[in-house]
Each structure stands twice: as C-alpha cells, then as structure tokens.
Design a protein around this motif. Structure first.
Motif, PDB file in Angstrom:
ATOM      1  N   PRO A 186       0.621  -1.032  -0.195  1.00 57.54           N
ATOM      2  CA  PRO A 186      -0.295  -0.626   0.361  1.00 57.54           C
ATOM      3  C   PRO A 186       1.176   1.164   0.008  1.00 57.54           C
ATOM      4  O   PRO A 186       1.527   1.341   0.488  1.00 57.54           O
ATOM      5  CB  PRO A 186      -0.614  -0.051   1.263  1.00 57.54           C
ATOM      6  CG  PRO A 186      -1.006  -1.331   1.084  1.00 57.54           C
ATOM      7  CD  PRO A 186       0.845  -2.221   1.027  1.00 57.54           C
ATOM      8  N   GLY A 187       0.209   1.910  -0.819  1.00 56.15           N
ATOM      9  CA  GLY A 187       1.184   3.130  -0.918  1.00 56.15           C
ATOM     10  C   GLY A 187       2.154   3.405  -1.155  1.00 56.15           C
ATOM     11  O   GLY A 187       3.123   4.133  -1.315  1.00 56.15           O
ATOM     12  N   SER A 188       2.365   2.424  -2.541  1.00 56.56           N
ATOM     13  CA  SER A 188       3.582   2.193  -3.373  1.00 56.56           C
ATOM     14  C   SER A 188       4.200   3.854  -3.649  1.00 56.56           C
ATOM     15  O   SER A 188       3.578   4.632  -4.202  1.00 56.56           O
ATOM     16  CB  SER A 188       3.248   1.482  -4.461  1.00 56.56           C
ATOM     17  OG  SER A 188       5.108   0.862  -5.030  1.00 56.56           O
ATOM     18  N   PHE A 189       6.047   3.863  -3.605  1.00 58.04           N
ATOM     19  CA  PHE A 189       6.250   5.244  -4.364  1.00 58.04           C
ATOM     20  C   PHE A 189       7.922   4.216  -4.924  1.00 58.04           C
ATOM     21  O   PHE A 189       8.319   2.957  -5.035  1.00 58.04           O
ATOM     22  CB  PHE A 189       6.557   5.830  -3.240  1.00 58.04           C
ATOM     23  CG  PHE A 189       7.821   5.575  -2.268  1.00 58.04           C
ATOM     24  CD1 PHE A 189       8.415   5.039  -2.373  1.00 58.04           C
ATOM     25  CD2 PHE A 189       7.068   4.884  -0.566  1.00 58.04           C
ATOM     26  CE1 PHE A 189       9.708   4.862  -1.207  1.00 58.04           C
ATOM     27  CE2 PHE A 189       7.601   4.495  -0.261  1.00 58.04           C
ATOM     28  CZ  PHE A 189       9.060   4.542   0.074  1.00 58.04           C
ATOM     29  N   LEU A 190       7.543   5.622  -6.349  1.00 59.21           N
ATOM     30  CA  LEU A 190       9.686   4.922  -6.361  1.00 59.21           C
ATOM     31  C   LEU A 190      10.489   4.974  -5.453  1.00 59.21           C
ATOM     32  O   LEU A 190      10.613   6.255  -5.026  1.00 59.21           O
ATOM     33  CB  LEU A 190       9.248   5.800  -8.287  1.00 59.21           C
ATOM     34  CG  LEU A 190      10.304   5.115  -9.123  1.00 59.21           C
ATOM     35  CD1 LEU A 190       9.987   4.308  -9.683  1.00 59.21           C
ATOM     36  CD2 LEU A 190      10.076   6.339 -10.460  1.00 59.21           C
ATOM     37  N   ARG A 191      11.195   3.926  -5.511  1.00 61.71           N
ATOM     38  CA  ARG A 191      12.880   4.276  -5.378  1.00 61.71           C
ATOM     39  C   ARG A 191      14.323   4.301  -6.186  1.00 61.71           C
ATOM     40  O   ARG A 191      14.905   4.825  -5.262  1.00 61.71           O
ATOM     41  CB  ARG A 191      12.707   2.820  -4.299  1.00 61.71           C
ATOM     42  CG  ARG A 191      12.016   2.826  -3.309  1.00 61.71           C
ATOM     43  CD  ARG A 191      11.928   1.638  -2.418  1.00 61.71           C
ATOM     44  NE  ARG A 191      13.469   2.361  -1.471  1.00 61.71           N
ATOM     45  CZ  ARG A 191      14.050   1.730  -0.289  1.00 61.71           C
ATOM     46  NH1 ARG A 191      13.211  -0.040  -0.322  1.00 61.71           N
ATOM     47  NH2 ARG A 191      14.130   1.850   0.504  1.00 61.71           N
ATOM     48  N   LEU A 192      13.732   3.630  -6.941  1.00 66.54           N
ATOM     49  CA  LEU A 192      14.436   3.977  -7.688  1.00 66.54           C
ATOM     50  C   LEU A 192      14.084   4.510  -9.268  1.00 66.54           C
ATOM     51  O   LEU A 192      13.043   3.519 -10.161  1.00 66.54           O
ATOM     52  CB  LEU A 192      15.673   2.951  -8.316  1.00 66.54           C
ATOM     53  CG  LEU A 192      17.213   2.899  -7.546  1.00 66.54           C
ATOM     54  CD1 LEU A 192      16.353   1.649  -6.151  1.00 66.54           C
ATOM     55  CD2 LEU A 192      18.139   2.280  -8.091  1.00 66.54           C
ATOM     56  N   LEU A 193      14.722   5.119 -10.309  1.00 70.58           N
ATOM     57  CA  LEU A 193      14.289   5.609 -11.483  1.00 70.58           C
ATOM     58  C   LEU A 193      15.705   6.277 -12.606  1.00 70.58           C
ATOM     59  O   LEU A 193      16.501   6.022 -12.279  1.00 70.58           O
ATOM     60  CB  LEU A 193      13.339   6.831 -11.305  1.00 70.58           C
ATOM     61  CG  LEU A 193      13.140   7.708 -12.742  1.00 70.58           C
ATOM     62  CD1 LEU A 193      12.032   7.492 -13.360  1.00 70.58           C
ATOM     63  CD2 LEU A 193      13.190   9.158 -12.314  1.00 70.58           C
ATOM     64  N   GLU A 194      14.887   5.430 -13.567  1.00 70.56           N
ATOM     65  CA  GLU A 194      16.408   4.586 -15.233  1.00 70.56           C
ATOM     66  C   GLU A 194      16.281   6.853 -15.717  1.00 70.56           C
ATOM     67  O   GLU A 194      15.205   6.854 -15.712  1.00 70.56           O
ATOM     68  CB  GLU A 194      15.574   3.930 -16.294  1.00 70.56           C
ATOM     69  CG  GLU A 194      16.412   3.967 -17.674  1.00 70.56           C
ATOM     70  CD  GLU A 194      15.914   3.061 -18.386  1.00 70.56           C
ATOM     71  OE1 GLU A 194      16.674   2.885 -19.551  1.00 70.56           O
ATOM     72  OE2 GLU A 194      14.890   2.346 -18.130  1.00 70.56           O
ATOM     73  N   VAL A 195      17.696   6.747 -15.558  1.00 71.19           N
ATOM     74  CA  VAL A 195      17.511   8.444 -16.342  1.00 71.19           C
ATOM     75  C   VAL A 195      19.095   7.868 -17.578  1.00 71.19           C
ATOM     76  O   VAL A 195      19.716   7.409 -17.615  1.00 71.19           O
ATOM     77  CB  VAL A 195      18.626   9.269 -15.403  1.00 71.19           C
ATOM     78  CG1 VAL A 195      17.041   9.918 -14.079  1.00 71.19           C
ATOM     79  CG2 VAL A 195      19.975   8.359 -14.330  1.00 71.19           C
ATOM     80  N   GLU A 196      19.017   9.083 -18.205  1.00 73.18           N
ATOM     81  CA  GLU A 196      20.064   9.392 -19.030  1.00 73.18           C
ATOM     82  C   GLU A 196      20.651  10.274 -18.720  1.00 73.18           C
ATOM     83  O   GLU A 196      20.716  11.859 -18.734  1.00 73.18           O
ATOM     84  CB  GLU A 196      19.459   9.476 -20.463  1.00 73.18           C
ATOM     85  CG  GLU A 196      19.866   9.823 -21.538  1.00 73.18           C
ATOM     86  CD  GLU A 196      19.983  10.340 -23.306  1.00 73.18           C
ATOM     87  OE1 GLU A 196      20.182  10.133 -24.218  1.00 73.18           O
ATOM     88  OE2 GLU A 196      18.361  10.861 -23.081  1.00 73.18           O
ATOM     89  N   VAL A 197      22.210   9.735 -18.803  1.00 67.43           N
ATOM     90  CA  VAL A 197      22.988  10.541 -17.769  1.00 67.43           C
ATOM     91  C   VAL A 197      24.399  11.041 -19.550  1.00 67.43           C
ATOM     92  O   VAL A 197      24.863   9.853 -19.944  1.00 67.43           O
ATOM     93  CB  VAL A 197      24.353   9.912 -17.414  1.00 67.43           C
ATOM     94  CG1 VAL A 197      25.598  10.585 -17.097  1.00 67.43           C
ATOM     95  CG2 VAL A 197      23.091   9.447 -15.690  1.00 67.43           C
TER      96      VAL A 197
END
Length: 473
Positions: free
Chosen positions: A302-313
């Motif tokens: 419940p209340g899930s949230f994002l911890r890691l996000l893919e990014v373009e460096v």
C-alpha cells in the motif's frame, strides 16, 4: 508491525483499509502514489521533452476522477466537460512528455495527464485493452467482485470452483495481473492479487480473431508466463528514496536478504540485469567501487512509491557560468550529507562533463567530479552553455595602460580579484577565451605559473605566431 500513516489519493489511510481494498492497492502496484517528496518535477511552463502520435489506452485510477483540460497545462481546466471517472478506459491519440508528466489528448479538444505535475500522484496508467471471450474457474476460496477496474470497495464475491466468461481484459502495463469484465454483468475481477493467481483458464485456444474488437491496440498473450522476465544489459538509475536503499543478496523484497551495503539518495548506479517481479522490478547493481547486490524500483504494498528511476546520463564538454552561489555535492541530492563543503561563486566558470535531468531538476557534473543540482522551481542557477574555446597557448602581450590584476574567473565581482598582477608589456600565453554577456575574457598564464582571467581588451595577441599551425609551445 510498525504503524503506517501512508494515505491514498482519496485521503484514506491505506494501512487501515479492509483487506480487500489493500489487495487492490497491491495489484495496482503503486498506481495511487509514485513519488515521495524529493527532486522536484516540472511545472506547466516547462518545454515539451518529447511528443508521440499513435493509439494507446489509459485507465483512470484516481477515485475522484480527473478534470479535462483545454490545453496541456495544469491551470487550463475545462469546466464545460464532466470529470472522467475512476475506472474509465480512454483512447489516446497524442502524448506529450514534460518532466514527470505525460499529457494525453482525448479526441481533438481534451487533455488529461497521467502523473500530476502538482503533487506527482498517478492519475491514469497505460493499459492493454483486449476484447474477446475467455472462460475461467475461481481458484481461491473467495474472489472479490468490483464495480469498476481498480475500485477499492467490493460489490460481491464468487466462491472456489465457480466458473464464468470474461469478455474484456484491462491489463496495466507496469504491473502483473489484469482486470476482467464478467460477461453479462456489471462486475469486474482481478486475476492476480497479493502474489496469488486467483483464476484458472478453462479454454486453452486462442480467441477467434474475427471476434476481437477493432479497438485492440496491442497483441497480448492471454496469460503471461509464470517465470521471471530477465533483461541483461547496461542502464543508469538514480536513487530517489530520501532514506536510501539497502541492497539485497538476491532479487527479493525479503528483509532477511539485506546486505550491509547501501545506496544513498542521488547516487547514479549502473544496472547490469533487470528482473520483473509481481509488484516491482529487481535491479542487479554494480558500482565503480565494487559494491554489488540487488535493489528494486518500486516499494511494494500500500502507498507504493518509486525508489529508483532510470535516467539518461549524457556525456558532454560544455561551459556554464554560475548565477548564484551554490553548494557542490557528491551526488544528485539536496541532502545536507551530500554537500562536499565547497561552493561555486556567482560568475564562476564551470566545465561540465556529464549532465542529466530528473523531472524539473538538472544535475551537472563538473570536471572535478562534484555535482551541481539545479531545481527549476528555485530559478536559474547557471547560464549557458557558453562559447568557450581553447587558445592553444597563443602568445600575447599585456597592452593596458596600468597593471592588470588577474581574476579567479571571468567576472568583475569582488570575490574573483586576486593579488596576481601583470605589468604593461608582460608576455603571456592565452589558454582559453570566453565570450560572456558582450565581453571577451581571456584565461592567461606565464611560464612561472602565474595564471588567471583578464579582459581580452587589455591584451594584444601575436598574430604572426597564432597564424602558425596550432600546437602547444
């Protein structure tokens, strides 16, 4: 068990919901909340990052519904159009990404969005829509019925062994399981909840293509394989969780598998393998310091949230001038612990070698390895990219009437003034030139090690030497 105070978008405490309602939160795997406070997102004034034409379907997941907009701007609500209710599946013809948010065009004069640019709650999710005829048997003691896809309150139940026919499937693309419409009724069921398959297919044949709706936009396998989906490659991810992430010894959420190694908020890590789980994606991490382990993208439950996000460096070779005094950081985070104890001053010239964007926040890595974090909602931090060119150590002579004091950067602000002085007629080597705000600046040095910045108007280049093939002298 620790007390929980996470709240759903309807204001209810997710941990105090009845079990059936919590199951739906888990099935949606974070469709109610995606981000906790951290790096800021873009606002409506931000430019469009990308635009796509095509056909997609989106499911409204906000219990309060979503108000259409006249334009792809948060403030352009259209009071003439009714809210799109929770559970509605809408066909989208155009998508525009701006930071966290995808703006979605319905028809010709209606705009909606998936993630709110205001509070980063997920309001709509992309789904795969399929129509046909499938027979199922209930494989759990009690199967909850719902009035709409994603509803929290049950509208009835079916018992173990009961059979039914489904005529429509709505499958969120980023979570396991699908919502199935029970033919001849107004009920929906979810085939996978809380890590458990709830239904068994009775018909093994593929549905007749002639019986499929012309609205089908994806070729979807009826039942996803039970084995894990594994990708091997190289990706960059940024840690978004302010509390950091503890690595696991293998791809599991089980706390017993925790290692001593941690990733801190704002760290950029390299991922070598990705495995899809029931409610998250597991990532195999390997850092340049040799730290290894497993992390996961989304906090389950419940209340899930994002911890890691893919990014373009992006690697680059650019120069920017600082507009306000700012702290340098060892990682892309606003946390006090991320500060390195060194600042950059207004007017200072920065050589940027890598950059990335997370929502409305730009992170610039300078040639000394530190990061400058620039949130859009706090105004401009730097000016640029600027025209800065190497001069290949071309010889020049100081032609000012008086002695010239060298500066730490191409600016006339007091902090940059040094005690290093060049006398009229002094010979120097021109290292770099920078054209800033209508003035040309030169970085110069003498053989004795004296170096700094001065206005180009106080120098006379030796053009007979500079006209030769450029090389270090």
């Amino acid at each position: 068990m620790l007390p929980c105070s996470r709240r759903g978008s309807d204001g209810h405490d997710a941990c105090l919901l009845p079990e059936s309602q919590r199951d739906v939160y888990q099935a949606l795997s974070g469709l109610d909340h995606l981000y906790r406070p951290g790096l800021s997102g873009k606002d409506e004034s931000c430019p469009i990052d990308e635009q796509e034409l095509g056909q997609w379907h989106y499911l409204v997941t906000d219990p309060k519904g979503i108000q259409p907009r006249q334009e792809p701007m948060y403030s352009s609500k259209d009071p003439a159009k009714p809210k799109r209710p929770m559970g509605a599946v809408l066909e989208i013809s155009l998508r525009r990404r701006s930071g966290w948010t995808r703006w979605l065009q319905v028809g010709e004069e209606e705009w909606l969005f998936d993630i709110s640019p205001k509070d980063r709650k997920v309001r709509m999710v992309e789904v795969e829509l399929q129509k046909g005829s499938w027979d199922f048997e209930v494989s759990v003691a009690e199967l909850k019925l719902y009035p709409i896809p994603g509803a929290k309150n049950s509208s009835g139940t079916m018992k173990l062994g009961e059979t039914f026919t489904a005529d429509e499937k709505v499958r969120p693309r980023r979570s396991r399981g699908a919502f199935l419409h029970v033919a001849g009724t107004e009920h929906w069921v979810c085939d996978f909840l809380a890590g458990q398959q709830q239904l068994r297919r009775l018909d093994a044949k593929e549905p007749d293509e002639e019986g499929l709706s012309p609205l089908v936009i994806h070729t979807v396998v009826d039942e996803r394989p039970e084995e894990e989906e594994v990708e091997v490659g190289e990706w960059k991810y940024i840690v978004l969780d302010p509390k950091g992430v503890t690595l696991r010894s293998h791809p599991t959420y089980d706390k017993a598998a925790k290692l001593k190694d941690r990733l801190e908020e704002g760290e950029i890590v390299e991922i070598l393998e990705r495995r899809a789980g029931a409610e998250t994606v597991f990532l195999r991490v390997e850092t340049t310091e040799g730290t290894r382990g497993w992390a996961f993208t989304t906090q389950p439950g419940p209340g899930s949230f994002l911890r890691l996000l893919e990014v373009e460096v992006k690697s680059c070779n650019l120069y920017f001038q600082v507009l306000k005094r700012s702290h340098l950081r060892r990682r892309c985070s606003f946390a006090e612990a991320a500060k390195v104890g060194r600042t950059v001053e207004k007017g200072q010239l920065l050589h940027v070698i890598r950059r990335l964007e997370v929502g409305g926040t730009t992170c610039l890595q300078i040639d000394s390895g530190e990061w400058l974090v620039c949130p859009k909602d706090q105004g401009a931090f730097v000016d640029g990219p600027l025209e800065v060119r190497k001069m290949h150590n071309e010889e020049a002579e100081v032609r000012a009437a008086d002695a010239v004091a060298l500066r730490k950067g191409p600016t006339e602000l007091p902090w940059a003034l040094t005690k290093k002085v060049l006398l009229p007629g002094s010979k120097v080597l021109a290292i770099r030139r920078a054209h800033l705000h209508g003035e040309m600046w030169m970085e110069v040095m003498q053989l004795g090690g004296l170096s700094g910045w001065m206005l180009a108007s106080d120098l006379q280049l030796d053009f007979s030497i500079s006209s030769l093939p450029r090389r270090n002298r």
